[in-house]
Scaffold this motif. Structure first.
Motif, mmCIF file in Angstrom:
data_model
loop_
_atom_site.group_PDB
_atom_site.id
_atom_site.type_symbol
_atom_site.label_atom_id
_atom_site.label_comp_id
_atom_site.label_asym_id
_atom_site.label_seq_id
_atom_site.Cartn_x
_atom_site.Cartn_y
_atom_site.Cartn_z
ATOM 1 N N GLU A 1 -42.866 -77.328 7.127
ATOM 2 C CA GLU A 1 -43.889 -76.387 7.573
ATOM 3 C C GLU A 1 -43.812 -75.033 6.867
ATOM 4 O O GLU A 1 -44.668 -74.157 7.078
ATOM 5 C CB GLU A 1 -43.792 -76.183 9.089
ATOM 6 C CG GLU A 1 -42.521 -75.495 9.557
ATOM 7 C CD GLU A 1 -41.416 -76.477 9.916
ATOM 8 O OE1 GLU A 1 -40.527 -76.090 10.703
ATOM 9 O OE2 GLU A 1 -41.454 -77.630 9.424
ATOM 10 N N THR A 2 -42.829 -74.843 6.010
ATOM 11 C CA THR A 2 -42.666 -73.569 5.309
ATOM 12 C C THR A 2 -43.902 -73.247 4.483
ATOM 13 O O THR A 2 -44.339 -74.057 3.653
ATOM 14 C CB THR A 2 -41.439 -73.607 4.382
ATOM 15 O OG1 THR A 2 -40.283 -73.918 5.162
ATOM 16 C CG2 THR A 2 -41.246 -72.271 3.680
ATOM 17 N N ARG A 3 -44.469 -72.081 4.692
ATOM 18 C CA ARG A 3 -45.634 -71.648 3.932
ATOM 19 C C ARG A 3 -45.203 -71.179 2.543
ATOM 20 O O ARG A 3 -44.182 -70.509 2.395
ATOM 21 C CB ARG A 3 -46.351 -70.520 4.668
ATOM 22 C CG ARG A 3 -46.962 -70.938 5.996
ATOM 23 C CD ARG A 3 -47.366 -69.728 6.822
ATOM 24 N NE ARG A 3 -46.191 -68.972 7.278
ATOM 25 C CZ ARG A 3 -46.245 -67.748 7.793
ATOM 26 N NH1 ARG A 3 -47.424 -67.127 7.895
ATOM 27 N NH2 ARG A 3 -45.146 -67.141 8.185
ATOM 28 N N VAL A 4 -45.984 -71.541 1.541
ATOM 29 C CA VAL A 4 -45.654 -71.233 0.148
ATOM 30 C C VAL A 4 -46.552 -70.100 -0.342
ATOM 31 O O VAL A 4 -47.780 -70.178 -0.238
ATOM 32 C CB VAL A 4 -45.824 -72.477 -0.743
ATOM 33 C CG1 VAL A 4 -45.552 -72.134 -2.213
ATOM 34 C CG2 VAL A 4 -44.896 -73.594 -0.274
ATOM 35 N N PHE A 5 -45.925 -69.053 -0.899
ATOM 36 C CA PHE A 5 -46.654 -67.889 -1.398
ATOM 37 C C PHE A 5 -46.231 -67.607 -2.842
ATOM 38 O O PHE A 5 -45.272 -66.868 -3.077
ATOM 39 C CB PHE A 5 -46.396 -66.661 -0.518
ATOM 40 C CG PHE A 5 -46.934 -66.783 0.878
ATOM 41 C CD1 PHE A 5 -48.263 -66.478 1.151
ATOM 42 C CD2 PHE A 5 -46.121 -67.213 1.917
ATOM 43 C CE1 PHE A 5 -48.770 -66.594 2.446
ATOM 44 C CE2 PHE A 5 -46.608 -67.326 3.206
ATOM 45 C CZ PHE A 5 -47.943 -67.021 3.468
ATOM 46 N N PRO A 6 -46.920 -68.195 -3.805
ATOM 47 C CA PRO A 6 -46.568 -67.958 -5.214
ATOM 48 C C PRO A 6 -47.194 -66.666 -5.742
ATOM 49 O O PRO A 6 -48.179 -66.154 -5.193
ATOM 50 C CB PRO A 6 -47.162 -69.174 -5.923
ATOM 51 C CG PRO A 6 -48.334 -69.562 -5.084
ATOM 52 C CD PRO A 6 -47.983 -69.190 -3.662
ATOM 53 N N GLN B 1 -36.869 -76.177 -14.056
ATOM 54 C CA GLN B 1 -38.017 -75.990 -13.161
ATOM 55 C C GLN B 1 -38.162 -77.174 -12.215
ATOM 56 O O GLN B 1 -38.455 -77.010 -11.015
ATOM 57 C CB GLN B 1 -39.295 -75.805 -13.997
ATOM 58 C CG GLN B 1 -40.519 -75.393 -13.211
ATOM 59 C CD GLN B 1 -40.485 -73.944 -12.795
ATOM 60 O OE1 GLN B 1 -39.711 -73.563 -11.917
ATOM 61 N NE2 GLN B 1 -41.307 -73.119 -13.419
ATOM 62 N N TYR B 2 -37.965 -78.353 -12.737
ATOM 63 C CA TYR B 2 -38.030 -79.555 -11.901
ATOM 64 C C TYR B 2 -36.958 -79.503 -10.816
ATOM 65 O O TYR B 2 -37.239 -79.740 -9.628
ATOM 66 C CB TYR B 2 -37.829 -80.794 -12.780
ATOM 67 C CG TYR B 2 -37.956 -82.110 -12.057
ATOM 68 C CD1 TYR B 2 -39.197 -82.717 -11.898
ATOM 69 C CD2 TYR B 2 -36.829 -82.749 -11.533
ATOM 70 C CE1 TYR B 2 -39.318 -83.937 -11.237
ATOM 71 C CE2 TYR B 2 -36.943 -83.963 -10.864
ATOM 72 C CZ TYR B 2 -38.184 -84.555 -10.721
ATOM 73 O OH TYR B 2 -38.305 -85.760 -10.066
ATOM 74 N N SER C 1 -42.280 -70.155 -9.785
ATOM 75 C CA SER C 1 -41.575 -71.430 -9.687
ATOM 76 C C SER C 1 -42.511 -72.495 -9.141
ATOM 77 O O SER C 1 -43.313 -73.070 -9.863
ATOM 78 C CB SER C 1 -40.323 -71.257 -8.827
ATOM 79 O OG SER C 1 -39.587 -72.461 -8.777
ATOM 80 N N LEU C 2 -42.446 -72.762 -7.851
ATOM 81 C CA LEU C 2 -43.318 -73.756 -7.229
ATOM 82 C C LEU C 2 -44.662 -73.110 -6.913
ATOM 83 O O LEU C 2 -44.744 -72.177 -6.119
ATOM 84 C CB LEU C 2 -42.667 -74.287 -5.954
ATOM 85 C CG LEU C 2 -43.411 -75.406 -5.228
ATOM 86 C CD1 LEU C 2 -43.405 -76.686 -6.056
ATOM 87 C CD2 LEU C 2 -42.781 -75.651 -3.856
#
Length: 455
Positions: free
Chosen positions: A172-177, A158-159, A134-135
Motif C-alpha cells: 500500500e506504500t504510495r510512490v512519489f517519484p 537500478q533493477y 529510481s522507481l
C-alpha cells in the motif's frame, strides 16, 4: 494528519514535494525557484526543518542548498556524494525525525551510484516513499547519464534497487517519484498520475520482467538527452545560490541589432504561428508554448549571451524562471511588445504548411524535406526522400542540408519551428510544417518503415 503536496515543473517533467504534519515540514528535491516552496510553507503555516535530495540531479539545478540556508533547515545529501558545501550528510539506513514523521534513507543506486529513496512513516498514515529517479510510474530512471562506461553497472543496480523497494515496503506504500513526467531522466514516460508499490509490482517492467529482459529492453529504448545535462551535476555539486529573478535590462532596436550581429542569441518567445508571420531577422524562435528551456538549453552553445523578446513582461519573467532552472542564470537583456518595436528594418516572414501542402507541392517542384526528429523517431518510420538531421545537431550540420527550398518537419511542429528559425537566420528559404506527423501518410506521402528497410 500528514499532507504531501507535489510542486510540478511540467516543462522539465519533474516534481518536488512538500510534506508536513501541520506544524513542521520537509521538502524532497526542490527545484531552483524556491519561492514556490516558500509560498506553500506560508500557506500551510508550517516550519521547514529538513530538505532531502534523492541524488545529484542531472536535469535541473537544485534549490535545496539555497532553501536550507534561507530557512535554517538541515540539508540532507548522501554522505558519499562529493560536494563543495556544508550539508547534513545522510547514509542508507539513517532515519530522520521530522515532527511525528519518520524519514528513512534507502540505498537505490541505478540512476546514479549514490541515489537514495526516502521512506516515510507516520502514525495512522499510509506509508509513502519518495523515489527520485529510481522507481517511477511504470518505468525507472535512465542509467546512462553518467556516461557509457557506467551504464552497464547502473542498469543492473537500478533493477536491484527497484526490487529492494518492492521487498522492503508494504504494497500500500504510495510512490512519489521526482522524474517520469516528461523528463529525459526517465527511461520512458510516466503511466498515470499516482501509484503504489503494489501497483508497480503488477505493472512496472522492472518488477515484472526477468532482469536481463528488463535490461535489454531499457537499453534498446534509450535515446539522446539534452546537452545541458552535462552542466547540471557540476553545478549541483558546487552548491547553487538562490537565483536572481529581478527584471533584466531593456534593449532597444539598435541594441538588439548589435547583439544579433555580434553572434549572440536573441530569442523570440512567441508561438510559431506569430513568429512565422513576422519576426526580426536573425532572431530564433523558441516559443513558451512548448519545451522552451529543454530545447534552448540543448541547442545554445553554453555561455552564449542570451536576450529574449516577449509580447509581455510576464512572458519574459516566465522565460527567466524556466532558464534559471537549468543554470542559465542571467539574461543579457529583454524587450517586450511587438516585432515592429524591436527593429528599424523590414520584418521577415515565411509561410507555414501542413503535410497535405507538402504532398501537393512535391508534384509541382522539387523541395528539400528535412526531418529534425531524433534518430529513434526516424528509425521507426520517415518520409521517403527526406533528409535527416536531428534538431540538436542542426547548428553544427546546417551545411548538410541540401541547397534549395527547405520544408522542415518534426512530430508536431514545435521543433520544426525552431529548426526553421535557425535555417532562416542562416539565410535559407524555409517552410516549417506545422502538423502532426501521423497525418503524413493519409496525405499521400510515402513512408519508409523498418520492415521496408530490412527487406
Amino acid at each position: 494528519m500528514v499532507e504531501i503536496i507535489p510542486i510540478d515543473t511540467a516543462t522539465l517533467g519533474d516534481r518536488s514535494y512538500v510534506v508536513h504534519d501541520g506544524k513542521v515540514a520537509f521538502v524532497v528535491d526542490p527545484q531552483r525557484d524556491i519561492d514556490r516552496v516558500l509560498a506553500v510553507l506560508e500557506d500551510r503555516g508550517v516550519r521547514l526543518t529538513d530538505v532531502f535530495e534523492t541524488h545529484i540531479h542531472n536535469d535541473y539545478v537544485t534549490g535545496g542548498l539555497a532553501l536550507a540556508q534561507l530557512t535554517g533547515a538541515a540539508y540532507h545529501v548522501n554522505a558519499a556524494d562529493e560536494v563543495s558545501f556544508e550539508r547534513s550528510p545522510i547514509q542508507p539506513g539513517h532515519t530522520i525525525l521530522v515532527g511525528a514523521m519518520k524519514v528513512r534513507a534507502v540505498a537505490t543506486p541505478g540512476h546514479t551510484f549514490t541515489h537514495l529513496a526516502y521512506a516515510l512513516d507516520a502514525p495512522d498514515e499510509t506509508p509513502a516513499v519518495f523515489t527520485g529517479g529510481s522507481l517511477l510510474f511504470g518505468s525507472t530512471g535512465r542509467p546512462d547519464l553518467l556516461g557509457p562506461a557506467n551504464t552497464g553497472e547502473l542498469v543492473h543496480a537500478q533493477y536491484a534497487s527497484a526490487h529492494r523497494l518492492a521487498e522492503e515496503l508494504p504494497d500500500e506504500t504510495r510512490v512519489f517519484p521526482t522524474h517520469g513526467f516528461g523528463s529525459f531522466c526517465s527511461a520512458t514516460q510516466a503511466e498515470g498520475d499516482s501509484s503504489t508499490i503494489g501497483h508497480e509490482k503488477q505493472a512496472n517492467p522492472v518488477l515484472t520482467q526477468p532482469e536481463q529482459e528488463y535490461v535489454d529492453a531499457l537499453l534498446a529504448g534509450l535515446d539522446v538527452y539534452p546537452a545541458y545535462y552535462a552542466h547540471m551535476g557540476p553545478a549541483n555539486a558546487a552548491g547553487p545560490e538562490e537565483p536572481d529573478l529581478s527584471e533584466p535590462s531593456r534593449a532597444d532596436a539598435a541594441e538588439l541589432r548589435r547583439r544579433i550581429e555580434a553572434g549572440e542569441w536573441v530569442v523570440d518567445l512567441r508561438n510559431r504561428t506569430a513568429f512565422a508571420a513576422g519576426h526580426v531577422g536573425g532572431t530564433l524562435n523558441f516559443g513558451l508554448d512548448g519545451g522552451f528551456a529543454t530545447y534552448l538549453g540543448w541547442l545554445i552553445p553554453w555561455g552564449t549571451p542570451l536576450t529574449v523578446l516577449g509580447a509581455t513582461a510576464d512572458d519574459v519573467a516566465t522565460a527567466q524562471r524556466e532558464l534559471i532552472r537549468i543554470g542559465i542564470d542571467r539574461l543579457e537583456a529583454a524587450a517586450t511588445g511587438s516585432p515592429g518595436e524591436w527593429t528599424d528594418r523590414e520584418l521577415q516572414s515565411y509561410m507555414t504548411a501542413d503535410f497535405t501542402d507538402l504532398a501537393q507541392v512535391r508534384h509541382h517542384r522539387p523541395v528539400v524535406v528535412l526531418d529534425v526528429r531524433r534518430t529513434q523517431e526516424w528509425a521507426e518510420g520517415h518520409l521517403e526522400g527526406a533528409v535527416h538531421v536531428p534538431l540538436h545537431e542542426l547548428l553544427d550540420r546546417i551545411g548538410d542540408v541540401p541547397d534549395g527550398e527547405v520544408w522542415v518537419h518534426c512530430a508536431a511542429g514545435y521543433r520544426a519551428s525552431i529548426a526553421a528559425s535557425l535555417l532562416a537566420a542562416a539565410g535559407r528559404q524555409v517552410v516549417p510544417i506545422d502538423d502532426d506527423y501521423a497525418k503524413a501518410a493519409p496525405a499521400g506521402l510515402p513512408i519508409v518503415t523498418p520492415e521496408m528497410t530490412a527487406s
